[in-house]
Design a protein around this motif. Structure first.
Motif, PDB file in Angstrom:
ATOM      1  N   ALA A 299       0.849  -1.189   0.000  1.00  0.00           N
ATOM      2  CA  ALA A 299       0.000   0.000   0.000  1.00  0.00           C
ATOM      3  C   ALA A 299       0.883   1.236   0.000  1.00  0.00           C
ATOM      4  CB  ALA A 299      -0.920   0.013   1.225  1.00  0.00           C
ATOM      5  N   LEU A 300       0.659   2.098  -0.964  1.00  0.00           N
ATOM      6  CA  LEU A 300       1.422   3.343  -1.083  1.00  0.00           C
ATOM      7  C   LEU A 300       0.577   4.465  -0.505  1.00  0.00           C
ATOM      8  CD1 LEU A 300       4.098   4.367  -2.287  1.00  0.00           C
ATOM      9  CD2 LEU A 300       2.857   4.889  -4.377  1.00  0.00           C
ATOM     10  N   ARG A 301       1.106   5.141   0.541  1.00  0.00           N
ATOM     11  CA  ARG A 301       0.323   6.120   1.268  1.00  0.00           C
ATOM     12  C   ARG A 301       0.986   7.495   1.221  1.00  0.00           C
ATOM     13  NH1 ARG A 301      -3.770   3.932   3.954  1.00  0.00           N
ATOM     14  NH2 ARG A 301      -4.097   5.969   4.924  1.00  0.00           N
ATOM     15  N   GLY A 302       0.140   8.517   1.305  1.00  0.00           N
ATOM     16  CA  GLY A 302       0.635   9.883   1.295  1.00  0.00           C
ATOM     17  C   GLY A 302       0.613  10.554   2.645  1.00  0.00           C
ATOM     18  N   ASP A 303       0.082   9.860   3.671  1.00  0.00           N
ATOM     19  CA  ASP A 303      -0.036  10.498   4.983  1.00  0.00           C
ATOM     20  C   ASP A 303       0.921   9.905   6.012  1.00  0.00           C
ATOM     21  OD1 ASP A 303      -1.389   8.109   4.913  1.00  0.00           O
ATOM     22  OD2 ASP A 303      -3.237   8.862   5.824  1.00  0.00           O
ATOM     23  N   ARG A 304       0.774   8.619   6.290  1.00  0.00           N
ATOM     24  CA  ARG A 304       1.545   7.979   7.355  1.00  0.00           C
ATOM     25  C   ARG A 304       1.535   6.476   7.134  1.00  0.00           C
ATOM     26  NH1 ARG A 304      -1.230   6.835  12.865  1.00  0.00           N
ATOM     27  NH2 ARG A 304      -0.190   4.877  12.344  1.00  0.00           N
ATOM     28  N   PRO A 305       2.503   5.758   7.715  1.00  0.00           N
ATOM     29  CA  PRO A 305       2.444   4.295   7.615  1.00  0.00           C
ATOM     30  C   PRO A 305       1.318   3.744   8.474  1.00  0.00           C
ATOM     31  CG  PRO A 305       4.305   4.977   8.970  1.00  0.00           C
ATOM     32  CD  PRO A 305       3.716   6.232   8.399  1.00  0.00           C
ATOM     33  N   VAL A 306       0.738   2.629   8.058  1.00  0.00           N
ATOM     34  CA  VAL A 306      -0.352   2.008   8.813  1.00  0.00           C
ATOM     35  C   VAL A 306      -0.094   0.509   8.895  1.00  0.00           C
ATOM     36  CG1 VAL A 306      -2.823   1.574   8.967  1.00  0.00           C
ATOM     37  CG2 VAL A 306      -2.007   3.756   8.048  1.00  0.00           C
ATOM     38  N   SER A 307       0.185   0.030  10.101  1.00  0.00           N
ATOM     39  CA  SER A 307       0.313  -1.408  10.339  1.00  0.00           C
ATOM     40  C   SER A 307      -1.073  -2.013  10.518  1.00  0.00           C
ATOM     41  CB  SER A 307       1.163  -1.651  11.583  1.00  0.00           C
ATOM     42  OG  SER A 307       1.054  -2.993  12.017  1.00  0.00           O
ATOM     43  N   TYR A 308      -1.233  -3.257  10.074  1.00  0.00           N
ATOM     44  CA  TYR A 308      -2.497  -3.961  10.253  1.00  0.00           C
ATOM     45  C   TYR A 308      -2.401  -4.994  11.378  1.00  0.00           C
ATOM     46  CZ  TYR A 308      -3.960  -1.998   5.735  1.00  0.00           C
ATOM     47  OH  TYR A 308      -4.287  -1.142   4.706  1.00  0.00           O
ATOM     48  N   ALA A 309      -1.440  -4.825  12.276  1.00  0.00           N
ATOM     49  CA  ALA A 309      -1.277  -5.794  13.361  1.00  0.00           C
ATOM     50  C   ALA A 309      -2.538  -5.917  14.212  1.00  0.00           C
ATOM     51  CB  ALA A 309      -0.090  -5.404  14.240  1.00  0.00           C
ATOM     52  N   ALA A 310      -3.262  -4.808  14.367  1.00  0.00           N
ATOM     53  CA  ALA A 310      -4.466  -4.838  15.191  1.00  0.00           C
ATOM     54  C   ALA A 310      -5.537  -5.763  14.630  1.00  0.00           C
ATOM     55  CB  ALA A 310      -5.027  -3.423  15.347  1.00  0.00           C
ATOM     56  N   ALA A 311      -5.402  -6.149  13.370  1.00  0.00           N
ATOM     57  CA  ALA A 311      -6.341  -7.114  12.791  1.00  0.00           C
ATOM     58  C   ALA A 311      -6.280  -8.445  13.520  1.00  0.00           C
ATOM     59  CB  ALA A 311      -6.022  -7.324  11.310  1.00  0.00           C
ATOM     60  N   PHE A 312      -5.169  -8.688  14.223  1.00  0.00           N
ATOM     61  CA  PHE A 312      -4.953  -9.988  14.863  1.00  0.00           C
ATOM     62  C   PHE A 312      -4.872  -9.884  16.379  1.00  0.00           C
ATOM     63  CE2 PHE A 312      -2.719  -9.622  10.761  1.00  0.00           C
ATOM     64  CZ  PHE A 312      -3.593 -10.394  10.004  1.00  0.00           C
ATOM     65  N   GLU A 313      -5.303  -8.710  16.920  1.00  0.00           N
ATOM     66  CA  GLU A 313      -5.345  -8.565  18.373  1.00  0.00           C
ATOM     67  C   GLU A 313      -6.282  -9.608  18.970  1.00  0.00           C
ATOM     68  OE1 GLU A 313      -6.457  -6.949  22.311  1.00  0.00           O
ATOM     69  OE2 GLU A 313      -7.784  -7.234  20.587  1.00  0.00           O
ATOM     70  N   ALA A 314      -7.399  -9.851  18.300  1.00  0.00           N
ATOM     71  CA  ALA A 314      -8.222 -11.022  18.609  1.00  0.00           C
ATOM     72  C   ALA A 314      -7.697 -12.163  17.742  1.00  0.00           C
ATOM     73  CB  ALA A 314      -9.689 -10.751  18.296  1.00  0.00           C
ATOM     74  N   PRO A 315      -7.195 -13.227  18.324  1.00  0.00           N
ATOM     75  CA  PRO A 315      -6.552 -14.277  17.527  1.00  0.00           C
ATOM     76  C   PRO A 315      -7.474 -14.836  16.452  1.00  0.00           C
ATOM     77  CG  PRO A 315      -6.191 -14.630  19.875  1.00  0.00           C
ATOM     78  CD  PRO A 315      -7.205 -13.535  19.755  1.00  0.00           C
ATOM     79  N   VAL A 316      -6.894 -15.100  15.309  1.00  0.00           N
ATOM     80  CA  VAL A 316      -7.649 -15.688  14.203  1.00  0.00           C
ATOM     81  C   VAL A 316      -8.025 -17.121  14.561  1.00  0.00           C
ATOM     82  CG1 VAL A 316      -7.421 -16.526  11.832  1.00  0.00           C
ATOM     83  CG2 VAL A 316      -6.618 -14.231  12.438  1.00  0.00           C
ATOM     84  N   ARG A 317      -9.238 -17.503  14.211  1.00  0.00           N
ATOM     85  CA  ARG A 317      -9.684 -18.883  14.408  1.00  0.00           C
ATOM     86  C   ARG A 317      -9.398 -19.685  13.142  1.00  0.00           C
ATOM     87  NH1 ARG A 317     -13.043 -19.858  18.726  1.00  0.00           N
ATOM     88  NH2 ARG A 317     -13.756 -18.021  19.884  1.00  0.00           N
ATOM     89  N   ALA A 318      -8.956 -20.898  13.325  1.00  0.00           N
ATOM     90  CA  ALA A 318      -8.678 -21.759  12.175  1.00  0.00           C
ATOM     91  C   ALA A 318      -9.961 -22.082  11.435  1.00  0.00           C
ATOM     92  CB  ALA A 318      -8.003 -23.046  12.636  1.00  0.00           C
ATOM     93  N   ALA A 319      -9.832 -22.334  10.149  1.00  0.00           N
ATOM     94  CA  ALA A 319     -10.976 -22.754   9.358  1.00  0.00           C
ATOM     95  C   ALA A 319     -11.498 -24.094   9.877  1.00  0.00           C
ATOM     96  CB  ALA A 319     -10.569 -22.874   7.892  1.00  0.00           C
ATOM     97  N   ALA A 320     -12.739 -24.409   9.502  1.00  0.00           N
ATOM     98  CA  ALA A 320     -13.363 -25.634  10.002  1.00  0.00           C
ATOM     99  C   ALA A 320     -12.521 -26.857   9.690  1.00  0.00           C
ATOM    100  CB  ALA A 320     -14.764 -25.773   9.407  1.00  0.00           C
ATOM    101  N   GLN A 321     -11.895 -26.851   8.512  1.00  0.00           N
ATOM    102  CA  GLN A 321     -11.067 -27.977   8.105  1.00  0.00           C
ATOM    103  C   GLN A 321      -9.607 -27.796   8.523  1.00  0.00           C
ATOM    104  OE1 GLN A 321     -12.418 -25.697   6.276  1.00  0.00           O
ATOM    105  NE2 GLN A 321     -11.194 -25.127   4.480  1.00  0.00           N
TER     106      GLN A 321
END
Length: 393
Positions: A299-321
């Motif tokens: 992602a090329l940004r003109g304002d500031r860097p943005v990490s997406y680490a907060a997407a995983f603050e709630a742990p991801v659940r594995a798929a059913a399989q």
């Protein structure tokens, strides 16, 4: 695109099988408590070094980080048929001209003359060793007349002009322009790096596994018809799907490259490929964890860097399989959409993604490309010509 492209964010979802890419001082897997769950972690220093080594291999640039710059020069001079004692003296005088230093001692605590190590780690292009040896050649007469350095830490002992040594130690190449340099001992040698790298962590809760192993003595088992082992031990490993993030300050990089003759687009191309594909090499012979990422998103940004680490603050659940890769990619895309709604899209100048297996993700990640080469090419092509030529002489 307007001339406001400031940061290029790199987001990677990367599944790693049983491995210990980066261990602590007790050989344990590094972890972090995030979202009140323990995750496997790989330090930014570890993955950054792997990327730097890969960039050096592919770009032809190489850098040297050492406290033994004097010894490196002494070896170079000895290879030029200098008398060994004079070559060592030259190396010691170069080390002394850097700043504070220490002299090695033998088993009887006696100083080993001319075995000098600098207190600070010197970080220079590898070519600087040859340049320092050339400088010593120019001042051979002064070195022949000089005395061996015998006093620990005597920063005024060098017979070489400090300004000449400093000038060489200030030299830079694309590696240093990317990653920066901390060298307070040499005036104006420090440089802020253009690359910022986060610690990688698993997108989900993870456990550490103990691997119990034995080693068989081949001759004992043959001659004595014996059983059992000659050695037993254990090692820690972990497995998981990591979120990796880095950002490149384009203004900083353009400034670092100014006057160097290097093309910013070429430097970016080399680094992007190196960061995405590099893996830390700890325990590689016993784990061979050479996987490819599930997802690469720029992602090329003109304002500031943005990490997406907060997407995983709630742990991801594995798929059913089973499996965290696809679920992690979707969680990242969902968070990217939320960021876009929160910050708006005016400063998101371009984005795109590539994956060896995923075919369809939310539009918040931009358009899918056919592969990593295409994604990198499209990213660097977005830079305005004036910005891309920032390093031109």
């Amino acid at each position: 695109m307007p001339l406001t492209a400031r940061f290029l964010d790199i987001h990677v979802i990367h599944s790693v099988p049983l491995a210990n890419l980066n261990r602590d001082d007790t050989n344990s897997v590094k972890t972090v408590l995030y979202g009140n769950k323990v995750r496997t972690r790989v330090s930014s220093q570890s993955w950054k070094r792997a990327a730097r080594v890969e960039f050096e291999k592919t770009s032809g640039n190489s850098a040297l980080r050492t406290r033994r710059i004097g010894e490196a020069v002494a070896r170079e001079l000895a290879g030029r048929d200098w008398p060994q004692a004079l070559a060592e003296r030259a190396g010691a005088h170069i080390a002394a001209s850097v700043g504070k230093f220490e002299m090695d001692v033998d088993d009887e605590k006696k100083v080993i003359v001319n075995d000098v190590v600098t207190n600070a780690m010197i970080y220079v292009p590898c070519a600087a060793v040859v340049e320092l040896a050339d400088f010593a050649e120019e001042h051979r007469a002064e070195l022949e007349a000089a005395k061996d350095i015998k006093k620990n830490g005597d920063t005024k002992a060098s017979a070489l002009p400090k300004a000449g040594v400093d000038a060489i130690l200030r030299s830079r190449n694309d590696v240093i322009n990317l990653f920066g340099r901390m060298l307070a001992e040499i005036d104006r040698a420090g440089l802020d790096g253009a690359v910022q790298v986060a610690h990688a962590m698993t997108t989900h809760e993870s456990d550490v596994d103990l691997d119990y192993f034995t080693a068989v003595d081949d001759l004992t088992s043959t001659w004595k018809d014996g059983t059992g082992s000659a050695h037993m031990g254990h090692a820690e490993f972990s497995a998981g799907t990591f979120y990796r993030y880095a950002t490149i300050d384009l203004d900083e990089l353009a400034g670092n490259l100014a006057g160097s003759g290097s093309d910013l687009r070429e430097v970016l191309t080399g680094f992007l490929n190196a960061f995405v594909l590099a893996l830390p090499q700890a325990k590689k012979n016993s784990t061979a964890p050479h996987t490819l990422p599930h997802l690469v998103h720029f992602a090329l940004r003109g304002d500031r860097p943005v990490s997406y680490a907060a997407a995983f603050e709630a742990p991801v659940r594995a798929a059913a399989q089973g499996g965290y890769g696809t679920a992690s990619a979707k969680a990242l895309a969902t968070y990217a959409e939320a960021v876009k709604g929160f910050l708006g899209s005016s400063q998101l100048l371009w984005n795109g993604w590539a994956s060896p297996e995923l075919k369809d993700l939310p539009v918040a990640l931009g358009a899918r490309t056919d592969g990593l080469d295409t994604l990198v090419s499209e990213a660097v092509a977005q830079l305005p010509q004036a910005q891309a030529e920032g390093g031109a002489a």
